[in-house]
Design a protein around this motif. Structure first.
Motif, PDB file in Angstrom:
ATOM      1  N   ALA A  47       0.840  -1.193   0.000  1.00 29.91           N
ATOM      2  CA  ALA A  47       0.000   0.000   0.000  1.00 29.91           C
ATOM      3  C   ALA A  47       0.880   1.249   0.000  1.00 29.91           C
ATOM      4  N   GLN A  68       1.818   4.961   0.639  1.00 27.71           N
ATOM      5  CA  GLN A  68       1.475   5.941   1.662  1.00 27.71           C
ATOM      6  C   GLN A  68       1.873   7.327   1.174  1.00 27.71           C
ATOM      7  N   GLN A 117       3.943   0.657   2.380  1.00 29.67           N
ATOM      8  CA  GLN A 117       3.742  -0.152   3.574  1.00 29.67           C
ATOM      9  C   GLN A 117       3.385  -1.566   3.128  1.00 29.67           C
ATOM     10  N   ILE A 160      -6.238  -4.233   7.613  1.00 25.26           N
ATOM     11  CA  ILE A 160      -5.356  -3.159   7.142  1.00 25.26           C
ATOM     12  C   ILE A 160      -5.695  -1.824   7.794  1.00 25.26           C
ATOM     13  N   ASN A 161      -6.443  -1.888   8.887  1.00 31.50           N
ATOM     14  CA  ASN A 161      -6.810  -0.707   9.657  1.00 31.50           C
ATOM     15  C   ASN A 161      -7.545   0.341   8.817  1.00 31.50           C
ATOM     16  N   TYR A 162      -8.408  -0.147   7.928  1.00 30.49           N
ATOM     17  CA  TYR A 162      -9.300   0.706   7.133  1.00 30.49           C
ATOM     18  C   TYR A 162      -8.569   1.706   6.234  1.00 30.49           C
ATOM     19  N   ILE A 163      -7.347   1.401   5.804  1.00 32.53           N
ATOM     20  CA  ILE A 163      -6.673   2.352   4.928  1.00 32.53           C
ATOM     21  C   ILE A 163      -7.391   2.412   3.583  1.00 32.53           C
ATOM     22  N   TYR A 164      -7.247   3.534   2.910  1.00 34.55           N
ATOM     23  CA  TYR A 164      -7.889   3.740   1.621  1.00 34.55           C
ATOM     24  C   TYR A 164      -6.990   3.176   0.532  1.00 34.55           C
ATOM     25  N   LEU A 165      -7.484   2.187  -0.208  1.00 33.53           N
ATOM     26  CA  LEU A 165      -6.705   1.567  -1.276  1.00 33.53           C
ATOM     27  C   LEU A 165      -6.874   2.350  -2.574  1.00 33.53           C
ATOM     28  N   ASP A 184      -1.742   0.532  -5.559  1.00 33.41           N
ATOM     29  CA  ASP A 184      -1.437  -0.565  -4.645  1.00 33.41           C
ATOM     30  C   ASP A 184      -1.538  -1.912  -5.357  1.00 33.41           C
ATOM     31  N   ASP A 215     -15.680   5.789   5.600  1.00 32.16           N
ATOM     32  CA  ASP A 215     -14.560   5.613   6.527  1.00 32.16           C
ATOM     33  C   ASP A 215     -14.587   4.312   7.317  1.00 32.16           C
TER      34      ASP A 215
END
Length: 125
Positions: free
Chosen positions: A26, A28, A45, A79-84, A88, A113
């Motif tokens: 992912a 960042q 990441q 993935i702790n709700y990260i925005y893809l 990626d 979110d």
């Protein structure tokens, strides 16, 4: 928690039980430019995840995807709700062969979110 959170709370346990190991790469933020060397560096990441890979239904393709494209289901808690984004990709281990790179071409995230799940269209390369 909302009713949808209670209803679809099984997604994480189902993916953890039936999914396969993979790594999510992912990005960042934007690449960082170093003027001294003239190079850019991506801030990536790497996250170990479990995913479910399935084929696309003919109704989903609609001429926009290639024949080998796949659907990947991922629990956002991993993935702790990260925005893809389409920058990626996944690296998926294969028995007796090198890992398979699967580039995200269309991340579908529902509910903003706090999504219930990610349904990702990816292209094996």
């Amino acid at each position: 928690m909302s009713k949808v959170d209670d209803t679809f709370d099984f997604a994480n346990s189902m993916i953890m039980e039936w999914g396969q190991d993979a790594q999510l790469y992912a990005h960042q933020g934007p690449p960082v430019y170093d003027p001294a060397t003239g190079t850019t560096t991506n801030n990536v990441q790497i996250i170990d995840v479990k995913i479910v890979i399935s084929s696309l239904d003919i109704k989903e393709t609609g001429g926009l995807y290639q024949q080998d494209d796949v659907k990947i289901i991922l629990d956002p808690v991993q993935i702790n709700y990260i925005y893809l984004t389409d920058a990626d990709y996944f690296m998926v281990p294969r028995n007796g062969a090198s890992d398979q790179l699967m580039k995200i071409i269309e991340p579908k995230i529902y509910r903003g979110d706090n999504p219930v799940g990610y349904v990702i269209i990816a292209r094996p390369e």
